[in-house]
Scaffold this motif. Structure first.
Motif, short mmCIF file in Angstrom:
data_model
loop_
_atom_site.label_atom_id
_atom_site.label_comp_id
_atom_site.label_asym_id
_atom_site.label_seq_id
_atom_site.Cartn_x
_atom_site.Cartn_y
_atom_site.Cartn_z
N ILE A 101 0.85 -1.19 0.00
CA ILE A 101 0.00 0.00 0.00
C ILE A 101 0.88 1.24 0.00
O ILE A 101 1.84 1.34 0.79
CB ILE A 101 -0.99 0.01 1.19
N LEU A 102 0.58 2.15 -0.90
CA LEU A 102 1.32 3.41 -1.01
C LEU A 102 0.52 4.52 -0.35
O LEU A 102 -0.65 4.72 -0.68
CB LEU A 102 1.57 3.75 -2.48
N PHE A 103 1.15 5.24 0.56
CA PHE A 103 0.54 6.41 1.18
C PHE A 103 1.21 7.65 0.59
O PHE A 103 2.41 7.88 0.78
CB PHE A 103 0.75 6.40 2.70
N ALA A 104 0.45 8.45 -0.14
CA ALA A 104 0.93 9.73 -0.67
C ALA A 104 0.42 10.82 0.26
O ALA A 104 -0.77 11.12 0.29
CB ALA A 104 0.42 9.94 -2.10
N ILE A 105 1.31 11.40 1.05
CA ILE A 105 0.92 12.27 2.16
C ILE A 105 1.41 13.69 1.92
O ILE A 105 2.60 13.91 1.62
CB ILE A 105 1.49 11.75 3.49
N CYS A 106 0.51 14.65 2.04
CA CYS A 106 0.86 16.07 1.95
C CYS A 106 1.15 16.56 3.37
O CYS A 106 0.25 16.60 4.22
CB CYS A 106 -0.28 16.86 1.33
N GLU A 107 2.39 16.94 3.63
CA GLU A 107 2.76 17.29 5.01
C GLU A 107 2.04 18.54 5.53
O GLU A 107 1.63 18.56 6.69
CB GLU A 107 4.27 17.43 5.12
N PRO A 108 1.82 19.59 4.72
CA PRO A 108 1.06 20.73 5.24
C PRO A 108 -0.44 20.60 4.99
O PRO A 108 -1.14 21.60 4.78
CB PRO A 108 1.65 21.91 4.47
N ASP A 109 -0.97 19.37 5.01
CA ASP A 109 -2.37 19.12 4.68
C ASP A 109 -3.29 19.82 5.67
O ASP A 109 -3.21 19.60 6.89
CB ASP A 109 -2.64 17.61 4.71
N SER A 110 -4.18 20.67 5.15
CA SER A 110 -5.10 21.44 6.00
C SER A 110 -6.41 20.71 6.27
O SER A 110 -7.24 21.20 7.04
CB SER A 110 -5.42 22.79 5.32
N VAL A 111 -6.61 19.56 5.65
CA VAL A 111 -7.87 18.82 5.74
C VAL A 111 -7.69 17.48 6.45
O VAL A 111 -8.48 17.11 7.32
CB VAL A 111 -8.46 18.60 4.33
N ALA A 112 -6.65 16.75 6.06
CA ALA A 112 -6.35 15.44 6.63
C ALA A 112 -4.95 15.50 7.22
O ALA A 112 -3.97 15.21 6.53
CB ALA A 112 -6.44 14.36 5.55
N PRO A 113 -4.82 15.90 8.48
CA PRO A 113 -3.50 16.14 9.08
C PRO A 113 -2.53 14.98 8.89
O PRO A 113 -2.88 13.81 9.09
CB PRO A 113 -3.84 16.35 10.56
N ALA A 114 -1.31 15.33 8.50
CA ALA A 114 -0.32 14.32 8.13
C ALA A 114 0.25 13.57 9.33
O ALA A 114 0.65 12.41 9.20
CB ALA A 114 0.83 15.00 7.37
N LYS A 115 0.28 14.18 10.50
CA LYS A 115 0.92 13.56 11.66
C LYS A 115 0.30 12.19 11.96
O LYS A 115 1.01 11.20 12.10
CB LYS A 115 0.78 14.47 12.87
N GLN A 116 -1.01 12.14 12.03
CA GLN A 116 -1.68 10.88 12.34
C GLN A 116 -1.54 9.89 11.19
O GLN A 116 -1.35 8.69 11.41
CB GLN A 116 -3.16 11.13 12.65
N THR A 117 -1.62 10.37 9.96
CA THR A 117 -1.51 9.48 8.81
C THR A 117 -0.14 8.83 8.74
O THR A 117 -0.01 7.63 8.46
CB THR A 117 -1.81 10.23 7.50
N LYS A 118 0.90 9.58 9.02
CA LYS A 118 2.26 9.01 9.01
C LYS A 118 2.40 7.94 10.08
O LYS A 118 3.07 6.91 9.86
CB LYS A 118 3.29 10.12 9.19
N ARG A 119 1.78 8.17 11.23
CA ARG A 119 1.85 7.18 12.30
C ARG A 119 1.15 5.88 11.88
O ARG A 119 1.67 4.78 12.09
CB ARG A 119 1.22 7.73 13.57
N TYR A 120 -0.01 6.01 11.26
CA TYR A 120 -0.72 4.82 10.81
C TYR A 120 0.03 4.12 9.68
O TYR A 120 0.12 2.89 9.64
CB TYR A 120 -2.12 5.19 10.32
N ALA A 121 0.56 4.89 8.74
CA ALA A 121 1.26 4.31 7.59
C ALA A 121 2.45 3.47 8.04
O ALA A 121 2.76 2.44 7.43
CB ALA A 121 1.70 5.41 6.64
N ALA A 122 3.11 3.90 9.10
CA ALA A 122 4.26 3.16 9.60
C ALA A 122 3.87 1.79 10.14
O ALA A 122 4.73 0.91 10.29
CB ALA A 122 4.95 3.97 10.70
N GLN A 123 2.59 1.58 10.41
CA GLN A 123 2.13 0.31 10.95
C GLN A 123 1.75 -0.69 9.87
O GLN A 123 1.55 -1.88 10.17
CB GLN A 123 0.93 0.54 11.87
N ALA A 124 1.63 -0.25 8.62
CA ALA A 124 1.26 -1.16 7.53
C ALA A 124 2.44 -2.07 7.22
O ALA A 124 3.55 -1.59 6.93
CB ALA A 124 0.87 -0.36 6.29
#
Length: 297
Positions: free
Chosen positions: A236-259
């Motif tokens: 699974i590829l996570f394409a993450i925008c770090e300054p995301d104003s809608v879906a904050p990147a901090k939590q997404t990066k944490r979850y992505a690291a668990q895949a």
């Protein structure tokens, strides 16, 4: 190679979903297929064709669909956004893709963006037959996304949501709320980049509704699709925008690291920027590289 595109429909729940089917020209044998859908209030015309065209030119079939209640799909009332309904539509789309002629049913890729980026995490966790998934600027954490809404705006939006939920029980028409608006306005997304960013996705001359039934707001805080990343067995590829104003990147990066087989690409651009221009070109190149390594056409 080139590609063709046709309009198709498939059954989902109590109605039908409208879709575009892209096929690569000159492909030999069963080809992989990407199943694709948009984010909050989005429809397939809002730049999903740009992605699908590039995938099809690289040898992939693409089934790009609108959820029920949106776009060209069936469903009343219009603009009714319900997470469970959308997941039913996703499962129906994947099942339909597996029946298509000249498509390899064991090489199906789920591709989602923004709100649907969260959906594909859930789908990849539950459907072990998926070959891969791509989750672009995904909604992963309900509380984090809810907190991007300023308190006063949040209170106004929640009041509309409660009116709509009560009205639904009484059989009244939906109370609507804009998906995006100027800072300070009563809308779901009001960061400075949201309104111009959403507008940039709409082709000139096309009228697209950008409101949703307000009752959806009551679902946001209860949804944490990122938690399912640890259960995703496929690449699974996570394409993450770090300054995301809608879906904050901090939590997404944490979850992505668990895949277990997760890959992460970080962009220093906003939530809406990776759909257009130079950022789109960089982004689509990463998607094609991921596909070539894990689900080669």
């Amino acid at each position: 190679m080139g590609h063709s595109r046709s309009d198709v429909t498939f059954p989902a729940g109590d109605g039908t979903c409208a879709a575009w089917l892209y096929r690569p020209e000159g492909a030999v044998g069963p080809v992989p297929v990407l199943v694709m859908a948009h984010g909050l209030s989005g429809v397939k015309e809002m730049r999903l064709d740009a992605f699908a065209e590039r995938f099809a030119d690289a040898g992939y079939a693409c089934l790009v669909f609108d959820y029920r209640h949106f776009g060209a799909s069936s469903g009343e009332p219009r603009q009714l956004l319900d997470v469970d309904t959308q997941l039913v539509d996703w499962r129906a789309a994947i099942a339909h893709a597996r029946t298509l002629p000249d498509v390899d049913p064991d090489r199906v890729v789920a591709w989602g963006t923004s709100f649907s980026g969260g959906h594909v995490i859930v789908l990849a966790a539950e459907d072990r037959r998926l070959a891969a998934a791509i989750s672009q600027c995904p909604f992963t954490h309900g509380l984090a996304s809810a907190l991007t809404i300023p308190p006063l705006v949040s209170a106004k939006v929640t009041a509309r949501a409660l009116r709509d939920a009560v009205g639904a029980l009484l059989g009244r028409p939906p109370v609507m709320v804009p998906a995006c608006g100027a800072p300070g306005s009563t809308a779901l997304m009001t960061a400075p980049d949201c309104e111009p960013g959403m507008s940039a996705l709409v082709p000139p001359g096309l009228e697209v509704r950008s409101d949703v039934a307000a009752r959806f707001v009551l679902q946001i805080i209860r949804r944490y699709p990122g938690r399912r990343a640890q259960d995703v067995a496929c690449p699974i590829l996570f394409a993450i925008c770090e300054p995301d104003s809608v879906a904050p990147a901090k939590q997404t990066k944490r979850y992505a690291a668990q895949a277990p087989r997760g890959e992460v690409v970080l962009y220093d651009v906003g939530h809406f920027d990776i759909y257009v221009g130079e950022a789109f070109e960089t982004n689509i190149a990463h998607h094609l590289d991921f596909l070539a390594r894990h689900v080669p056409a």
